[in-house]
Design a protein around this motif. Structure first.
Motif, PDB file in Angstrom:
ATOM      1  N   TRP A  26       0.820  -1.185   0.077  1.00  0.00           N
ATOM      2  CA  TRP A  26      -0.330  -0.149  -0.273  1.00  0.00           C
ATOM      3  C   TRP A  26       0.910   0.742  -0.217  1.00  0.00           C
ATOM      4  CZ3 TRP A  26      -5.213   0.200  -0.601  1.00  0.00           C
ATOM      5  CH2 TRP A  26      -5.725   0.890  -0.938  1.00  0.00           C
ATOM      6  N   PRO A  27       1.191   1.521  -0.800  1.00  0.00           N
ATOM      7  CA  PRO A  27       2.352   2.552  -0.773  1.00  0.00           C
ATOM      8  C   PRO A  27       2.446   4.117  -0.143  1.00  0.00           C
ATOM      9  CG  PRO A  27       1.042   2.890  -3.371  1.00  0.00           C
ATOM     10  CD  PRO A  27       0.590   1.926  -2.283  1.00  0.00           C
ATOM     11  N   GLU A  28       0.714   4.416  -0.088  1.00  0.00           N
ATOM     12  CA  GLU A  28       0.701   5.627   1.023  1.00  0.00           C
ATOM     13  C   GLU A  28       0.517   5.255   1.359  1.00  0.00           C
ATOM     14  OE1 GLU A  28      -2.004   5.268  -3.347  1.00  0.00           O
ATOM     15  OE2 GLU A  28      -1.306   3.877  -1.039  1.00  0.00           O
ATOM     16  N   SER A  29       1.273   4.547   2.751  1.00  0.00           N
ATOM     17  CA  SER A  29       1.569   4.171   4.094  1.00  0.00           C
ATOM     18  C   SER A  29       2.821   5.360   4.710  1.00  0.00           C
ATOM     19  CB  SER A  29       1.818   3.399   4.055  1.00  0.00           C
ATOM     20  OG  SER A  29       2.794   3.078   5.135  1.00  0.00           O
ATOM     21  N   LEU A  30       2.804   6.255   5.058  1.00  0.00           N
ATOM     22  CA  LEU A  30       3.645   6.770   5.917  1.00  0.00           C
ATOM     23  C   LEU A  30       5.090   6.092   5.983  1.00  0.00           C
ATOM     24  CD1 LEU A  30       1.967   9.597   8.039  1.00  0.00           C
ATOM     25  CD2 LEU A  30       3.026  10.403   5.854  1.00  0.00           C
ATOM     26  N   SER A  31       4.967   4.785   6.219  1.00  0.00           N
ATOM     27  CA  SER A  31       5.981   3.908   5.876  1.00  0.00           C
ATOM     28  C   SER A  31       7.204   3.991   4.871  1.00  0.00           C
ATOM     29  CB  SER A  31       5.916   2.521   6.040  1.00  0.00           C
ATOM     30  OG  SER A  31       5.132   2.498   7.299  1.00  0.00           O
ATOM     31  N   PHE A  32       6.510   4.702   3.445  1.00  0.00           N
ATOM     32  CA  PHE A  32       6.838   4.835   2.649  1.00  0.00           C
ATOM     33  C   PHE A  32       7.053   5.955   1.525  1.00  0.00           C
ATOM     34  CE2 PHE A  32       3.958   0.297   3.022  1.00  0.00           C
ATOM     35  CZ  PHE A  32       5.530  -0.178   3.291  1.00  0.00           C
ATOM     36  N   ASP A  33       7.667   6.934   2.665  1.00  0.00           N
ATOM     37  CA  ASP A  33       7.516   8.095   2.263  1.00  0.00           C
ATOM     38  C   ASP A  33       9.201   8.436   1.405  1.00  0.00           C
ATOM     39  OD1 ASP A  33       8.428  11.178   2.176  1.00  0.00           O
ATOM     40  OD2 ASP A  33       6.394  11.421   2.639  1.00  0.00           O
ATOM     41  N   ASP A  34       8.988   9.236   0.969  1.00  0.00           N
ATOM     42  CA  ASP A  34      10.970   8.804   0.287  1.00  0.00           C
ATOM     43  C   ASP A  34      11.719  10.356   0.591  1.00  0.00           C
ATOM     44  OD1 ASP A  34       9.453  10.476  -1.752  1.00  0.00           O
ATOM     45  OD2 ASP A  34      10.792   9.565  -3.683  1.00  0.00           O
ATOM     46  N   LYS A  35      10.574  10.836   1.260  1.00  0.00           N
ATOM     47  CA  LYS A  35      11.685  12.494   1.286  1.00  0.00           C
ATOM     48  C   LYS A  35      12.487  12.214   2.428  1.00  0.00           C
ATOM     49  CE  LYS A  35      10.640  16.247   4.119  1.00  0.00           C
ATOM     50  NZ  LYS A  35      10.214  17.328   5.204  1.00  0.00           N
ATOM     51  N   GLY A  36      13.749  12.754   2.124  1.00  0.00           N
ATOM     52  CA  GLY A  36      15.125  13.068   2.196  1.00  0.00           C
ATOM     53  C   GLY A  36      15.889  11.543   1.221  1.00  0.00           C
ATOM     54  N   LEU A  37      15.440  11.054  -0.024  1.00  0.00           N
ATOM     55  CA  LEU A  37      16.481  10.001   0.085  1.00  0.00           C
ATOM     56  C   LEU A  37      16.550  10.361  -1.471  1.00  0.00           C
ATOM     57  CD1 LEU A  37      14.184   6.714   0.931  1.00  0.00           C
ATOM     58  CD2 LEU A  37      17.034   6.937   1.160  1.00  0.00           C
ATOM     59  N   GLY A  38      17.714  10.348  -2.194  1.00  0.00           N
ATOM     60  CA  GLY A  38      17.858  10.157  -3.397  1.00  0.00           C
ATOM     61  C   GLY A  38      17.599   9.709  -4.521  1.00  0.00           C
ATOM     62  N   PRO A  39      17.694   8.794  -5.503  1.00  0.00           N
ATOM     63  CA  PRO A  39      17.925   8.880  -6.804  1.00  0.00           C
ATOM     64  C   PRO A  39      18.068   6.761  -5.899  1.00  0.00           C
ATOM     65  CG  PRO A  39      19.492   9.456  -6.900  1.00  0.00           C
ATOM     66  CD  PRO A  39      19.498  10.174  -5.966  1.00  0.00           C
ATOM     67  N   GLY A  98      10.800  -0.085   6.692  1.00  0.00           N
ATOM     68  CA  GLY A  98       9.460   1.609   7.172  1.00  0.00           C
ATOM     69  C   GLY A  98      10.089   2.709   7.469  1.00  0.00           C
ATOM     70  N   ASN A  99      10.162   3.694   6.993  1.00  0.00           N
ATOM     71  CA  ASN A  99      10.594   4.977   7.618  1.00  0.00           C
ATOM     72  C   ASN A  99      10.097   4.488   8.585  1.00  0.00           C
ATOM     73  OD1 ASN A  99      10.868   6.001   5.468  1.00  0.00           O
ATOM     74  ND2 ASN A  99       9.002   6.971   4.549  1.00  0.00           N
ATOM     75  N   LEU A 100      10.352   5.856  10.159  1.00  0.00           N
ATOM     76  CA  LEU A 100       9.778   6.343  11.147  1.00  0.00           C
ATOM     77  C   LEU A 100       8.812   7.200  11.299  1.00  0.00           C
ATOM     78  CD1 LEU A 100      13.241   5.987  11.906  1.00  0.00           C
ATOM     79  CD2 LEU A 100      13.415   7.008  13.294  1.00  0.00           C
ATOM     80  N   VAL A 101       7.649   6.355  12.071  1.00  0.00           N
ATOM     81  CA  VAL A 101       6.518   7.200  11.969  1.00  0.00           C
ATOM     82  C   VAL A 101       6.185   7.082  13.623  1.00  0.00           C
ATOM     83  CG1 VAL A 101       3.416   6.634  10.923  1.00  0.00           C
ATOM     84  CG2 VAL A 101       5.875   6.105   9.733  1.00  0.00           C
ATOM     85  N   ASP A 102       6.021   8.471  13.767  1.00  0.00           N
ATOM     86  CA  ASP A 102       5.393   8.809  15.091  1.00  0.00           C
ATOM     87  C   ASP A 102       3.800   8.755  15.518  1.00  0.00           C
ATOM     88  OD1 ASP A 102       8.386   9.703  16.068  1.00  0.00           O
ATOM     89  OD2 ASP A 102       7.935  11.797  14.671  1.00  0.00           O
ATOM     90  N   GLY A 103       3.972   7.926  16.343  1.00  0.00           N
ATOM     91  CA  GLY A 103       2.117   8.406  17.198  1.00  0.00           C
ATOM     92  C   GLY A 103       1.584   6.861  16.192  1.00  0.00           C
ATOM     93  N   ALA A 104       2.456   6.173  16.208  1.00  0.00           N
ATOM     94  CA  ALA A 104       1.260   4.591  15.649  1.00  0.00           C
ATOM     95  C   ALA A 104       0.770   4.528  16.393  1.00  0.00           C
ATOM     96  CB  ALA A 104       2.128   4.093  14.772  1.00  0.00           C
ATOM     97  N   SER A 105      -0.431   3.631  16.628  1.00  0.00           N
ATOM     98  CA  SER A 105      -0.941   3.247  17.419  1.00  0.00           C
ATOM     99  C   SER A 105      -2.129   1.782  16.550  1.00  0.00           C
ATOM    100  CB  SER A 105      -1.716   3.597  18.397  1.00  0.00           C
ATOM    101  OG  SER A 105      -2.593   4.309  17.815  1.00  0.00           O
ATOM    102  N   LEU A 106      -3.091   1.591  16.954  1.00  0.00           N
ATOM    103  CA  LEU A 106      -3.725  -0.148  17.220  1.00  0.00           C
ATOM    104  C   LEU A 106      -4.918   0.719  18.205  1.00  0.00           C
ATOM    105  CD1 LEU A 106      -5.606  -1.206  15.219  1.00  0.00           C
ATOM    106  CD2 LEU A 106      -5.112  -2.971  16.950  1.00  0.00           C
ATOM    107  N   TYR A 107      -5.767   2.379  17.775  1.00  0.00           N
ATOM    108  CA  TYR A 107      -6.753   2.567  18.301  1.00  0.00           C
ATOM    109  C   TYR A 107      -6.446   2.568  19.754  1.00  0.00           C
ATOM    110  CZ  TYR A 107      -9.887   1.090  14.156  1.00  0.00           C
ATOM    111  OH  TYR A 107     -11.153   0.399  13.851  1.00  0.00           O
ATOM    112  N   ALA A 108      -5.172   3.296  19.851  1.00  0.00           N
ATOM    113  CA  ALA A 108      -4.169   4.325  20.904  1.00  0.00           C
ATOM    114  C   ALA A 108      -3.838   2.739  21.379  1.00  0.00           C
ATOM    115  CB  ALA A 108      -5.013   4.995  22.562  1.00  0.00           C
ATOM    116  N   PHE A 109      -4.319   1.998  21.388  1.00  0.00           N
ATOM    117  CA  PHE A 109      -3.160   0.493  21.954  1.00  0.00           C
ATOM    118  C   PHE A 109      -1.708   0.668  20.876  1.00  0.00           C
ATOM    119  CE2 PHE A 109      -7.355  -1.491  22.218  1.00  0.00           C
ATOM    120  CZ  PHE A 109      -7.240  -1.646  23.421  1.00  0.00           C
ATOM    121  N   GLY A 110      -0.229  -0.049  22.030  1.00  0.00           N
ATOM    122  CA  GLY A 110       0.526   0.239  21.294  1.00  0.00           C
ATOM    123  C   GLY A 110       0.751   1.159  20.930  1.00  0.00           C
ATOM    124  N   SER A 111       1.188   2.810  21.251  1.00  0.00           N
ATOM    125  CA  SER A 111       1.171   3.844  21.061  1.00  0.00           C
ATOM    126  C   SER A 111       2.515   4.183  21.086  1.00  0.00           C
ATOM    127  CB  SER A 111       0.694   5.003  21.607  1.00  0.00           C
ATOM    128  OG  SER A 111       1.173   6.247  21.208  1.00  0.00           O
TER     129      SER A 111
END
Length: 346
Positions: A26-39, A98-111
């Motif tokens: 699922w490419p839209e996930s923040l885990s796969f944002d390419d910010k800061g990566l070169g070609p 995967g990239n670092l993604v802050d505030g990850a949780s499942l309905y506040a579980f395991g935040s």
């Protein structure tokens, strides 16, 4: 695991390409944002098969994406593209890189902060699994392309329920060819542990990784009508507003038109009488059905007791809690007692 939460993208790690053979991504996930990566690294020879309807093309994180369906028959639940309709491939790709993604949780579980093992690595997707499984021909084709495309590591969290001879096992054969080309294959050990002889990928030229435990426990308390409280395990995302419900044992609520008491005690789909179960908490003798049978019968929730133990928490489609046989027996005795009103609160 002690990984740092600060990652420099412009490092040697950004030249590492991980080929993920799974259900897609699922490419839209923040885990796969390419910010800061070169070609992509110059060694990369792969391509991108995302379709126009995906509204996505490869970027500097997901540098390649292909899909394989040897019989050409696509099911309604699947995307005819590298897009992931299951979630497993997205999960494994983010676990690996995967990239670092802050505030990850499942309905506040395991935040907390989610991150992959090598957040700066590139991901090449090879969709070889679909809603009806993974075919050997597709696995072998995915490996061939990953090898020729220039990946450094292959990740394949796929395995069968039984072991096979090396010469009959597609993953063993393919990972051998990867090894000959200097590529390490990392595969799942399987989901049948911790019993003996349950590993499904064990070729000596690959690395098999088992699941681990965590230092957290997700519990759900159950209060009976006699005010006794038992603490079971589940990831319970439902709120019953502290309301009390009547309780019934699945073995006493068999759908006699299609099943028997033996099946109903396990609360399998279509085994429960909807007229007896609707609006009640159902006590089941296994957690394996994940509450589907109770949900389909209109239950308000489910309590499971299981001899396999409760060493991990599961998700259910309705309010639920799972117990070992000791506490489960106490709850069962309560349900079969004539002294109480059989009410329960989750």
């Amino acid at each position: 695991m002690g990984f740092p939460q600060q990652v420099e993208r412009a490092t040697m790690e950004s030249d590492v390409i991980i080929g993920v053979l799974d259900t897609g991504i699922w490419p839209e996930s923040l885990s796969f944002d390419d910010k800061g990566l070169g070609p992509p690294p110059s060694k990369w020879k792969g391509s991108c098969q995302f379709q126009p309807q995906d509204n996505f093309t490869c970027n500097n994180k997901i540098i390649g994406a292909k899909y394989y369906r040897s019989d050409g028959l696509f099911l309604p639940d699947d995307f005819e593209s590298p897009r992931d309709s299951d979630g497993h491939g997205t999960h494994t790709a983010s676990t690996a890189a995967g990239n670092l993604v802050d505030g990850a949780s499942l309905y506040a579980f395991g935040s907390g902060t989610a991150r992959g093992g090598v957040p700066s690595a590139r991901i090449a997707v090879y969709k070889i699994c679909w809603s009806d499984g993974c075919e050997d021909a597709d696995i072998l084709a995915g490996f061939d392309d990953a090898i020729s495309d220039g990946v450094d590591i292959i990740s394949i969290s796929v395995g069968g329920g039984q072991t096979k001879d090396y010469f009959e096992d597609a993953i063993s054969i393919a990972s051998f060819h990867a090894m000959k080309n200097g590529i390490l294959t990392v595969s799942s050990a399987g989901n049948e542990g911790p019993g003996r002889s349950t590993i499904s990928n064990f070729s000596p030229w690959s690395l098999s990784v088992a699941a681990s435990t965590i230092d957290r426990k997700f519990s759900t308390k159950v209060q009976l009508g006699n005010n006794k409280i038992y603490e079971g395990v589940s990831i319970n995302t439902f709120d019953l507003k502290n309301k009390t419900y009547p309780m019934i044992y699945g073995g006493d609520a068999a759908n006699t038109t299609s099943t028997s008491t033996i099946s109903s005690r396990f609360c399998f789909p279509n085994s429960l009488d909807k007229n007896l179960v609707k609006g009640k908490i159902v006590l089941c003798d296994t957690k394996r059905g994940k509450g589907i049978g109770a949900l389909l019968a209109g239950a308000a929730g489910t309590v499971a007791r299981d001899q396999d133990g409760v060493d991990h928490s599961s998700l259910f489609p309705l309010p639920a809690s799972c117990f070992n046989l000791v506490d489960g027996r106490n709850i069962f005795q309560y349900v079969n007692s004539t002294r109480y009103d059989y009410s329960i609160r989750i």
